[in-house]
Design a protein around this motif. Structure first.
Motif, PDB file in Angstrom:
ATOM      1  N   LYS A  10       0.703  -1.126  -0.048  1.00  0.00           N
ATOM      2  CA  LYS A  10       0.019   0.177  -0.017  1.00  0.00           C
ATOM      3  C   LYS A  10       0.863   1.280  -0.077  1.00  0.00           C
ATOM      4  CE  LYS A  10      -4.432  -1.645   1.823  1.00  0.00           C
ATOM      5  NZ  LYS A  10      -4.970  -1.526   3.111  1.00  0.00           N
ATOM      6  N   SER A  11       2.036   1.068   0.573  1.00  0.00           N
ATOM      7  CA  SER A  11       3.111   2.565   0.590  1.00  0.00           C
ATOM      8  C   SER A  11       3.440   2.997  -0.814  1.00  0.00           C
ATOM      9  CB  SER A  11       4.193   1.962   1.562  1.00  0.00           C
ATOM     10  OG  SER A  11       4.705   1.107   1.263  1.00  0.00           O
ATOM     11  N   LEU A  12       3.491   1.999  -1.863  1.00  0.00           N
ATOM     12  CA  LEU A  12       3.940   2.435  -2.973  1.00  0.00           C
ATOM     13  C   LEU A  12       2.946   3.051  -3.899  1.00  0.00           C
ATOM     14  CD1 LEU A  12       5.847  -1.151  -4.312  1.00  0.00           C
ATOM     15  CD2 LEU A  12       7.008   0.988  -3.378  1.00  0.00           C
ATOM     16  N   PRO A  13       3.431   4.126  -4.563  1.00  0.00           N
ATOM     17  CA  PRO A  13       2.342   4.930  -5.181  1.00  0.00           C
ATOM     18  C   PRO A  13       1.955   4.267  -6.515  1.00  0.00           C
ATOM     19  CG  PRO A  13       4.666   6.090  -5.418  1.00  0.00           C
ATOM     20  CD  PRO A  13       4.925   4.738  -4.499  1.00  0.00           C
ATOM     21  N   GLY A  14       0.806   4.211  -6.804  1.00  0.00           N
ATOM     22  CA  GLY A  14       0.255   3.764  -7.943  1.00  0.00           C
ATOM     23  C   GLY A  14      -0.542   2.405  -7.690  1.00  0.00           C
ATOM     24  N   VAL A  15      -0.020   1.503  -6.734  1.00  0.00           N
ATOM     25  CA  VAL A  15      -0.103   0.204  -6.582  1.00  0.00           C
ATOM     26  C   VAL A  15      -1.687  -0.072  -6.471  1.00  0.00           C
ATOM     27  CG1 VAL A  15       0.092  -1.914  -4.972  1.00  0.00           C
ATOM     28  CG2 VAL A  15       2.064  -0.435  -5.570  1.00  0.00           C
ATOM     29  N   GLU A  16      -2.574   0.841  -5.725  1.00  0.00           N
ATOM     30  CA  GLU A  16      -3.963   0.624  -5.480  1.00  0.00           C
ATOM     31  C   GLU A  16      -4.481   0.755  -6.967  1.00  0.00           C
ATOM     32  OE1 GLU A  16      -7.414   2.249  -2.705  1.00  0.00           O
ATOM     33  OE2 GLU A  16      -5.661   3.009  -2.383  1.00  0.00           O
ATOM     34  N   LYS A  17      -4.348   1.480  -7.653  1.00  0.00           N
ATOM     35  CA  LYS A  17      -4.649   1.672  -9.063  1.00  0.00           C
ATOM     36  C   LYS A  17      -4.437   0.360 -10.143  1.00  0.00           C
ATOM     37  CE  LYS A  17      -5.742   4.259 -13.192  1.00  0.00           C
ATOM     38  NZ  LYS A  17      -5.428   5.619 -13.817  1.00  0.00           N
ATOM     39  N   LEU A  18      -3.247   0.139  -9.805  1.00  0.00           N
ATOM     40  CA  LEU A  18      -2.979  -1.318 -10.415  1.00  0.00           C
ATOM     41  C   LEU A  18      -3.570  -2.254  -9.787  1.00  0.00           C
ATOM     42  CD1 LEU A  18      -1.009  -2.626 -12.471  1.00  0.00           C
ATOM     43  CD2 LEU A  18       0.647  -3.003 -10.609  1.00  0.00           C
ATOM     44  N   ASN A  19      -3.582  -2.589  -8.570  1.00  0.00           N
ATOM     45  CA  ASN A  19      -4.713  -3.675  -7.881  1.00  0.00           C
ATOM     46  C   ASN A  19      -5.919  -3.503  -8.662  1.00  0.00           C
ATOM     47  OD1 ASN A  19      -4.700  -5.852  -5.897  1.00  0.00           O
ATOM     48  ND2 ASN A  19      -6.409  -4.466  -5.239  1.00  0.00           N
ATOM     49  N   ASN A  20      -6.416  -2.311  -8.707  1.00  0.00           N
ATOM     50  CA  ASN A  20      -8.027  -2.254  -9.177  1.00  0.00           C
ATOM     51  C   ASN A  20      -8.183  -2.608 -10.674  1.00  0.00           C
ATOM     52  OD1 ASN A  20      -8.763  -1.150  -6.774  1.00  0.00           O
ATOM     53  ND2 ASN A  20      -8.633   1.008  -7.269  1.00  0.00           N
TER      54      ASN A  20
ATOM     55  N   PHE B 199       2.590  -0.007 -14.249  1.00  0.00           N
ATOM     56  CA  PHE B 199       3.510  -0.590 -13.530  1.00  0.00           C
ATOM     57  C   PHE B 199       4.947  -0.085 -13.655  1.00  0.00           C
ATOM     58  CE2 PHE B 199       6.452  -4.330 -13.793  1.00  0.00           C
ATOM     59  CZ  PHE B 199       6.413  -4.627 -12.530  1.00  0.00           C
ATOM     60  N   PRO B 200       5.086   0.684 -14.732  1.00  0.00           N
ATOM     61  CA  PRO B 200       6.578   1.163 -14.609  1.00  0.00           C
ATOM     62  C   PRO B 200       6.980   2.056 -13.675  1.00  0.00           C
ATOM     63  CG  PRO B 200       5.650   1.144 -16.859  1.00  0.00           C
ATOM     64  CD  PRO B 200       4.743   0.939 -16.075  1.00  0.00           C
ATOM     65  N   PRO B 201       5.876   3.283 -13.037  1.00  0.00           N
ATOM     66  CA  PRO B 201       6.269   3.736 -11.937  1.00  0.00           C
ATOM     67  C   PRO B 201       6.541   2.946 -10.911  1.00  0.00           C
ATOM     68  CG  PRO B 201       4.718   4.817 -13.046  1.00  0.00           C
ATOM     69  CD  PRO B 201       4.752   3.712 -13.596  1.00  0.00           C
ATOM     70  N   ILE B 202       5.787   2.044 -10.537  1.00  0.00           N
ATOM     71  CA  ILE B 202       5.808   0.977  -9.464  1.00  0.00           C
ATOM     72  C   ILE B 202       7.066   0.508  -9.295  1.00  0.00           C
ATOM     73  CG2 ILE B 202       4.612  -0.985  -8.069  1.00  0.00           C
ATOM     74  CD1 ILE B 202       2.165   0.172  -9.371  1.00  0.00           C
ATOM     75  N   LEU B 203       7.396  -0.064 -10.471  1.00  0.00           N
ATOM     76  CA  LEU B 203       8.886  -0.682 -10.513  1.00  0.00           C
ATOM     77  C   LEU B 203       9.953  -0.097 -10.222  1.00  0.00           C
ATOM     78  CD1 LEU B 203      10.108  -3.459 -11.268  1.00  0.00           C
ATOM     79  CD2 LEU B 203      10.074  -2.783 -13.819  1.00  0.00           C
ATOM     80  N   GLU B 204      10.231   1.447 -10.709  1.00  0.00           N
ATOM     81  CA  GLU B 204      10.887   2.224 -10.357  1.00  0.00           C
ATOM     82  C   GLU B 204      11.089   2.511  -8.704  1.00  0.00           C
ATOM     83  OE1 GLU B 204      13.548   3.786 -11.942  1.00  0.00           O
ATOM     84  OE2 GLU B 204      12.943   2.362 -13.654  1.00  0.00           O
ATOM     85  N   ALA B 205       9.892   2.689  -8.199  1.00  0.00           N
ATOM     86  CA  ALA B 205       9.897   3.044  -6.728  1.00  0.00           C
ATOM     87  C   ALA B 205      10.333   1.805  -6.128  1.00  0.00           C
ATOM     88  CB  ALA B 205       8.346   3.379  -6.334  1.00  0.00           C
ATOM     89  N   ILE B 206      10.154   0.478  -6.499  1.00  0.00           N
ATOM     90  CA  ILE B 206      10.762  -0.529  -5.756  1.00  0.00           C
ATOM     91  C   ILE B 206      12.174  -0.698  -5.784  1.00  0.00           C
ATOM     92  CG2 ILE B 206      10.888  -3.247  -6.073  1.00  0.00           C
ATOM     93  CD1 ILE B 206       7.736  -3.028  -6.852  1.00  0.00           C
ATOM     94  N   LYS B 207      12.525  -0.407  -7.123  1.00  0.00           N
ATOM     95  CA  LYS B 207      14.175  -0.243  -7.548  1.00  0.00           C
ATOM     96  C   LYS B 207      14.804   0.800  -6.672  1.00  0.00           C
ATOM     97  CE  LYS B 207      14.172  -1.569 -12.208  1.00  0.00           C
ATOM     98  NZ  LYS B 207      14.392  -1.280 -13.802  1.00  0.00           N
ATOM     99  N   LYS B 208      14.380   1.909  -6.284  1.00  0.00           N
ATOM    100  CA  LYS B 208      14.739   2.965  -5.756  1.00  0.00           C
ATOM    101  C   LYS B 208      14.948   2.494  -4.004  1.00  0.00           C
ATOM    102  CE  LYS B 208      13.683   7.013  -8.424  1.00  0.00           C
ATOM    103  NZ  LYS B 208      12.730   7.978  -8.638  1.00  0.00           N
ATOM    104  N   GLY B 209      13.807   1.896  -3.782  1.00  0.00           N
ATOM    105  CA  GLY B 209      13.650   1.284  -2.243  1.00  0.00           C
ATOM    106  C   GLY B 209      14.557   0.258  -2.029  1.00  0.00           C
ATOM    107  N   SER B 210      15.009  -0.548  -3.095  1.00  0.00           N
ATOM    108  CA  SER B 210      16.016  -1.753  -2.755  1.00  0.00           C
ATOM    109  C   SER B 210      17.384  -1.383  -2.841  1.00  0.00           C
ATOM    110  CB  SER B 210      15.784  -2.754  -3.967  1.00  0.00           C
ATOM    111  OG  SER B 210      15.898  -2.350  -5.204  1.00  0.00           O
TER     112      SER B 210
END
Length: 133
Positions: free
Chosen positions: A42-52, A118-129
């Protein structure tokens, strides 16, 4: 010889209808298990819309599977009958168009998600890792 071909098509139609019925069951299970958003994401931006979008795609898969079952049952009715059953053929065409439309909508939802969400979520995950290292 022509009747043999009709009977073979009848069996194929019935088998395909049962395969779509099984696919619908899998889609229902996927929607039931996969649609609730996981708390850890839930903390990742855009995940809720992707889930919907994923949930909407699962619902469209259920709808298209249901209508494909109907189309292939109608086709089986036509091919299994002696002679031509024009009402069954008409039903098959009409129900098949609805199934194809639902599949198209699902495809568009999936493509939108893959290209936009998906691409912004992937970038957020990469930055977090990379920060965790």
């Amino acid at each position: 010889m022509e009747r043999d071909g009709e009977l073979a098509t009848c069996v194929i139609d019935a088998t395909t209808a049962s395969a779509y019925l099984a696919q619908m069951g899998v889609a229902i299970q996927k929607a039931a298990k996969g649609c609730p958003l996981q708390d850890s994401l839930k903390s990742l931006p855009g995940v809720e819309k992707l889930n919907n979008n994923i949930c909407a795609g699962a619902v469209m898969e259920i709808i298209s599977s249901l209508f494909n079952v109907g189309a292939f049952v109608a086709s089986a009715i036509s091919h299994c009958a002696l002679g031509i059953n024009t009402q069954a053929l008409c039903a098959q065409g009409a129900v098949g168009v609805v199934a194809a439309t639902a599949e198209l909508v699902r495809f568009l939802i999936d493509m939108s998600s893959a290209c936009s969400e998906f691409p912004p979520i992937l970038e957020a995950i990469k930055k977090g890792s990379s920060r965790a290292r």
